[in-house]
Write a protein that holds these residues in place. Sequence first.
Motif, PDB file in Angstrom:
ATOM      1  N   GLN A 196      -5.403  10.845   5.516  1.00 40.19           N
ATOM      2  CA  GLN A 196      -5.061  12.269   5.396  1.00 40.19           C
ATOM      3  C   GLN A 196      -5.756  12.893   4.194  1.00 40.19           C
ATOM      4  N   GLN A 197      -5.778  12.199   3.089  1.00 39.99           N
ATOM      5  CA  GLN A 197      -6.459  12.717   1.902  1.00 39.99           C
ATOM      6  C   GLN A 197      -7.965  12.824   2.122  1.00 39.99           C
ATOM      7  N   GLU A 198      -8.526  11.887   2.889  1.00 37.88           N
ATOM      8  CA  GLU A 198      -9.955  11.946   3.212  1.00 37.88           C
ATOM      9  C   GLU A 198     -10.258  13.197   4.029  1.00 37.88           C
ATOM     10  N   GLU A 218      -8.798   5.325  -4.509  1.00 42.89           N
ATOM     11  CA  GLU A 218      -8.237   5.145  -3.175  1.00 42.89           C
ATOM     12  C   GLU A 218      -7.837   6.490  -2.599  1.00 42.89           C
ATOM     13  N   ARG A 219      -8.133   6.676  -1.303  1.00 39.72           N
ATOM     14  CA  ARG A 219      -7.665   7.854  -0.576  1.00 39.72           C
ATOM     15  C   ARG A 219      -7.088   7.406   0.758  1.00 39.72           C
ATOM     16  N   THR A 220      -5.979   8.027   1.164  1.00 39.85           N
ATOM     17  CA  THR A 220      -5.468   7.816   2.503  1.00 39.85           C
ATOM     18  C   THR A 220      -6.373   8.551   3.493  1.00 39.85           C
ATOM     19  N   SER A 229      -9.831   2.381   1.266  1.00 40.37           N
ATOM     20  CA  SER A 229      -9.249   3.258   2.283  1.00 40.37           C
ATOM     21  C   SER A 229      -9.166   2.514   3.608  1.00 40.37           C
ATOM     22  N   GLU A 230      -9.084   3.263   4.680  1.00 44.00           N
ATOM     23  CA  GLU A 230      -9.015   2.712   6.028  1.00 44.00           C
ATOM     24  C   GLU A 230     -10.423   2.355   6.508  1.00 44.00           C
ATOM     25  N   PRO A 282      -5.216  -0.872   3.499  1.00 44.14           N
ATOM     26  CA  PRO A 282      -6.529  -0.377   3.070  1.00 44.14           C
ATOM     27  C   PRO A 282      -7.450  -1.506   2.637  1.00 44.14           C
ATOM     28  N   THR A 318      -3.741   4.333  11.337  1.00 47.06           N
ATOM     29  CA  THR A 318      -4.463   3.312  10.576  1.00 47.06           C
ATOM     30  C   THR A 318      -4.364   1.950  11.262  1.00 47.06           C
TER      31      THR A 318
END
Length: 327
Positions: free
Chosen positions: A154-156, A150-152, A222-223, A191, A187
């Motif tokens: 922001q992390q993506e 999983e990535r947020t 994720s989103e 997710p 978002t």
Amino acid sequence: MARDTDQLAAGLRDYLPRGAGITGVTTLSAGHSNETYLVDGIGEVLRMPPSEEGLLPPYDMARQHAVLSAVANSAPGVPLPPVLELCTDPSVLGDEFFLMGQVPGEAFEYAVPDWLAADPDAGAESVCRQWFDALLALHNMPAGAMPPGERTVQQEAQHWLDVARGAESMPVLVDILEDLAKRPPRTSGAPTPVHGDPKHGNCLWHEGRLTALLDWEMAQISEPLLDLGYVLMFHDQGEASLADAGFALPGWWSADRMIAEWEKGTGRTAIDVARYAVLGQAKVAAIISVGAYLFNSGRIADPRFQAFAGVLPAYVALLEKRAMAAG
């Protein structure tokens, strides 16, 4: 590709209980990352990491297999090939691999196929309907059914910023990704499973029917607007066009139609969708930058990667224009 297909066939004959039926191995696609081969005689498809340096390491065959299995079990509305054996013993073929059943169909990305050109209104409408139905089925799949990863948002954005920096990308691309990492789009809710590369070029079509959605190596939790934005950025690419065959057909869905269908199918609001399209295009630009960097540094001789360097300035110029419009 560097692999010897005769050696692949020999290894599979020894490994598989049905191996005696194998008559050979034929290359299907080198891809820009994973490689696929047809296992002749038993009608199966072999999936392996790149035989030479690729664009997006690492290439986790076990996770790809787990993702495909999870989607097959929990999102039946996503057409997939049958998911077969996973082998994590590199001594068998030289790398980890998995096998899938063969399904009929062809992909199109750079040119409209004859069957679609002959029916540019209703045919294009049907293509978009089936394509989005598969994407909606994925986004409505329970996140808990997916394997970990999983990535947020922001992390993506930060991930692709790191990729761009590592490839010594154009400064304007780095600036755009820095802004997205500092000010990530909002978002739409909790997710969900996302594909990561849900372009129409990763769809197989047979007699106008979607038979498989392929290339799941970037799938994660994720989103879901990341997927929608990625698809939307193929609209109106002009001279920077890379793989938008079909988008000019009269029956092809407009960006507004795609957004409306996604909102209707997910029950979400496509908030900040223009910025998600910018993030999708910046992601592709970062990947193109990696290919150009690998070629220019002499680490790989693939002529496709050489071509990346030529298209990158126009592509990043379009990205900059879109980023300014999105705010």
